[in-house]
Design a protein around this motif. Structure first.
Motif, short mmCIF file in Angstrom:
data_model
loop_
_atom_site.label_atom_id
_atom_site.label_comp_id
_atom_site.label_asym_id
_atom_site.label_seq_id
_atom_site.Cartn_x
_atom_site.Cartn_y
_atom_site.Cartn_z
N LYS A 166 0.47 -1.02 -0.30
CA LYS A 166 0.26 -0.12 -0.09
C LYS A 166 0.90 0.83 0.31
CE LYS A 166 -1.18 -0.14 4.64
NZ LYS A 166 -1.46 0.45 5.98
N MET B 254 0.45 4.10 -3.41
CA MET B 254 0.87 5.43 -2.85
C MET B 254 1.71 6.20 -3.33
SD MET B 254 0.41 7.13 1.20
CE MET B 254 2.16 6.63 1.09
N ARG B 255 3.36 5.56 -3.16
CA ARG B 255 3.52 6.20 -4.38
C ARG B 255 3.91 6.85 -5.25
NH1 ARG B 255 8.93 3.87 -0.56
NH2 ARG B 255 8.86 4.62 1.18
N GLN C 231 0.74 6.54 -7.38
CA GLN C 231 -0.48 7.55 -7.30
C GLN C 231 0.32 8.94 -7.41
OE1 GLN C 231 -3.46 6.87 -3.93
NE2 GLN C 231 -3.91 4.34 -5.07
N LYS C 232 1.62 9.60 -6.19
CA LYS C 232 1.91 10.35 -6.04
C LYS C 232 2.92 10.82 -7.37
CE LYS C 232 2.84 10.68 -1.66
NZ LYS C 232 3.20 10.81 -0.31
#
Length: 302
Positions: A48, A52-53, A55-56
């Motif tokens: 996860k 998240m990384r 997605q950024k």
């Protein structure tokens, strides 16, 4: 292989809060996706977190293409990302800039502060702190200094002139002096020309002396007596890891508050009230660009 971003390689991700991106080369093997490769290579980082990384847009290849969880990867690719640490230990001591010009940055490093990121230290390192305060992205340390040791530390501020200064250290054209506080050796005659053969011990991170051709050399003399202790002046001609600590310990005078010699204590034994009594006091050399004699002195005292 995981590395911090090289200063000569143009990273597709910018330096962020003083932290340069890290990168990993994909070895021989087969992985269904970028996410599968990263989670296998870094089992301590939950999937996860990588999601998240991604997605950024903080995970990309060497060409700057942002990677998604299902991006294909293959041998020879280079993946860039930002290393992150949670609950990093704060080092309650501050560095001091002693000198700065177009090529050099000279700093007084405090005890306990690592020079470069590694292990459980990232932002609480001298390099990252200085990148944040100076804004110099290509700042690079020119020599080593143990985390536990305080004193003078040199950094290169320019890629173009860095090699000239690195050559000084490689060619042993730099004179360094250290001060150390340890038990007085009443049976010894000073100065002592201490030489030995030092190698890695089977014990993690510890060096040891063995029989054989010497590969380490230190001149040791006494600056002053302090009761049962002496302040020693140490002038190394070589730069083996932990050289000064090993040499004094082998003479029967381990440096006060040494966590490794003569007996290594468990990791995490730091006591900020008891710093290692070792100080990189001065550094001197002929500047390879100006030709001038340079000498810098720590403002710290033991």
């Amino acid at each position: 292989m995981v590395k911090p971003q090289s200063t000569t390689r143009q990273a597709p991700l910018p330096t962020r809060h003083g932290v340069s991106p890290s990168y990993i080369w994909i070895p021989e093997g087969h992985w269904e996706s970028a996410l599968q490769f990263l989670t296998q290579q870094f089992p301590d980082i939950p999937p996860k977190v990588w999601l998240m990384r991604m997605q950024k847009a903080e995970v990309c290849d060497g060409d700057g293409q942002v990677l998604s969880p299902d991006s294909q990867v293959k041998r020879g690719m280079c993946i860039y990302y930002y290393r992150e640490l949670e609950d990093e230990i704060a080092i309650p001591f501050q560095e001091t800039i002693l000198y700065q010009d177009a090529h050099l940055l000279v700093v007084d490093k405090p005890h306990f502060l690592p020079v470069t990121p590694g292990g459980k230290y990232l932002r609480e390192t001298l390099l990252v702190r200085l990148k944040c305060t100076t804004g110099i992205e290509h700042l690079t340390p020119l020599h080593r200094l143990d985390r536990e040791t305080a004193g003078v530390m040199l950094f290169s501020t320019q890629v173009q002139s860095r090699g000239k200064y690195q050559t000084l250290f490689q060619g042993r054209q730099v004179n360094k002096t250290y001060h150390a506080l340890a038990a007085h050796l009443s049976e010894q005659a000073f100065p002592i020309h201490k030489t030995s053969r030092m190698v890695e011990s089977t014990q993690f991170f510890v060096m040891q002396e063995i029989d054989g051709e010497p590969n380490s050399e230190t001149m040791i003399s006494i600056l002053e007596r302090r009761g049962a202790h002496s302040v020693y002046l140490l002038q190394p001609s070589t730069g083996k890891k932990h050289q000064l600590r090993v040499h004094l310990a082998s003479l029967g005078a381990p440096i006060i508050n040494d966590q490794f010699y003569p007996v290594a204590l468990p990791q995490g034994s730091d006591d900020f009230q008891k710093p290692l009594q070792l100080l990189a006091k001065s550094i001197a050399f002929i500047d390879p660009i100006s030709g001038e004699q340079r000498e810098f002195h720590s403002q710290l005292q033991l």
